[in-house]
Structures are given as structure tokens and as C-alpha cells.
Design a protein around this motif. Sequence first.
Motif, PDB file in Angstrom:
ATOM      1  N   HIS A 276      43.151  37.869  41.085  1.00  0.00           N
ATOM      2  CA  HIS A 276      42.447  38.015  40.010  1.00  0.00           C
ATOM      3  C   HIS A 276      41.109  37.422  40.124  1.00  0.00           C
ATOM      4  CE1 HIS A 276      41.471  38.172  35.977  1.00  0.00           C
ATOM      5  NE2 HIS A 276      40.671  36.951  36.113  1.00  0.00           N
TER       6      HIS A 276
ATOM      7  N   LEU B 107      37.841  46.186  41.645  1.00  0.00           N
ATOM      8  CA  LEU B 107      38.911  46.535  41.666  1.00  0.00           C
ATOM      9  C   LEU B 107      39.003  47.624  43.178  1.00  0.00           C
ATOM     10  CD1 LEU B 107      40.229  47.130  38.203  1.00  0.00           C
ATOM     11  CD2 LEU B 107      40.822  45.166  39.687  1.00  0.00           C
TER      12      LEU B 107
ATOM     13  N   HIS C 242      49.042  43.160  42.351  1.00  0.00           N
ATOM     14  CA  HIS C 242      48.575  43.293  40.964  1.00  0.00           C
ATOM     15  C   HIS C 242      47.368  42.685  40.892  1.00  0.00           C
ATOM     16  CE1 HIS C 242      52.735  44.413  39.863  1.00  0.00           C
ATOM     17  NE2 HIS C 242      52.925  43.275  40.533  1.00  0.00           N
TER      18      HIS C 242
ATOM     19  N   SER D 295      43.428  42.270  39.269  1.00  0.00           N
ATOM     20  CA  SER D 295      42.457  42.474  37.991  1.00  0.00           C
ATOM     21  C   SER D 295      41.274  41.680  38.347  1.00  0.00           C
ATOM     22  CB  SER D 295      43.197  41.570  36.974  1.00  0.00           C
ATOM     23  OG  SER D 295      43.560  40.391  37.263  1.00  0.00           O
TER      24      SER D 295
ATOM     25  N   GLU E 138      37.393  40.342  35.868  1.00  0.00           N
ATOM     26  CA  GLU E 138      36.821  40.120  34.755  1.00  0.00           C
ATOM     27  C   GLU E 138      35.340  39.483  35.066  1.00  0.00           C
ATOM     28  OE1 GLU E 138      37.078  36.838  31.240  1.00  0.00           O
ATOM     29  OE2 GLU E 138      38.453  36.278  32.962  1.00  0.00           O
TER      30      GLU E 138
END
Length: 120
Positions: free
Chosen positions: A66, A88, A103, A105, A107
Motif C-alpha cells: 500500500h 499501481l 494485493h 493499493s 492513495e
Amino acid sequence: MPQITIDYSDTVGDAFDRAGFARALHRATVEIAAAEPEACKTQFRPGAYTVFGYEDPEARGHAVVHVTIGLLAGRAEETKAKLTEAVLELLREHVAGTAVTVHASAEVRDLDASYRKYDG
């Protein structure tokens, strides 16, 4: 500014080209969000224990990556969205060859008005 933090599962191990990712991410942040190159600061924080869904954590079959980018307020939502998409895509390129499912992600958020920094 920008303040970039990358939390990642240690199960990605050497498959995560952190140095290459940081360089590419800094370039993208400069190009997309009009940041100054010397202002880009990135910190990587490996996590030793990742739990995914109902999987036995000892199976270590999944990894989480992340990316959080804190920018001074004022960027358009479209700019933030474009930067998260670029993040990404860069992760796809720089976390490769791992046997685990990744996985990823990202922000992009505005730094709080109280944000201050010290260079010393």
C-alpha cells in the motif's frame, strides 16, 4: 512534500525493486503532481506478518503493498487519480517474479493544514 510511505509484506522479498520503484515514483510525482524532485521523500516499511481473508497466515501466500502519498492541498481530484493509477502501474513493473499473490493499493491525500517540516 510529498511525503510517501510504502507499507509492504515482507513476503514480496527481493522481488520488490524498492530503489527502482522509488526513482520511478518520484519521477511520476514530479510529472503528474508538479512536485519538486528534491522534495520527494519515500519511506519503506516492511511488515513481517500479513493476514489475508481466512487463509492461514503461516501459508504466506499473499502480500499487501500500500502506497500513501501526502501532498500539500490544492491538487485537482483528477491529478490525484492519475497519480494513483501511475503508482499501481509502477508497482506492477517493480513487484515482479514473486510466487505470492500481491494485493496493491494506492492513495493520494492532502496533508493536513498543520503540516510542517524541518530540514536540518
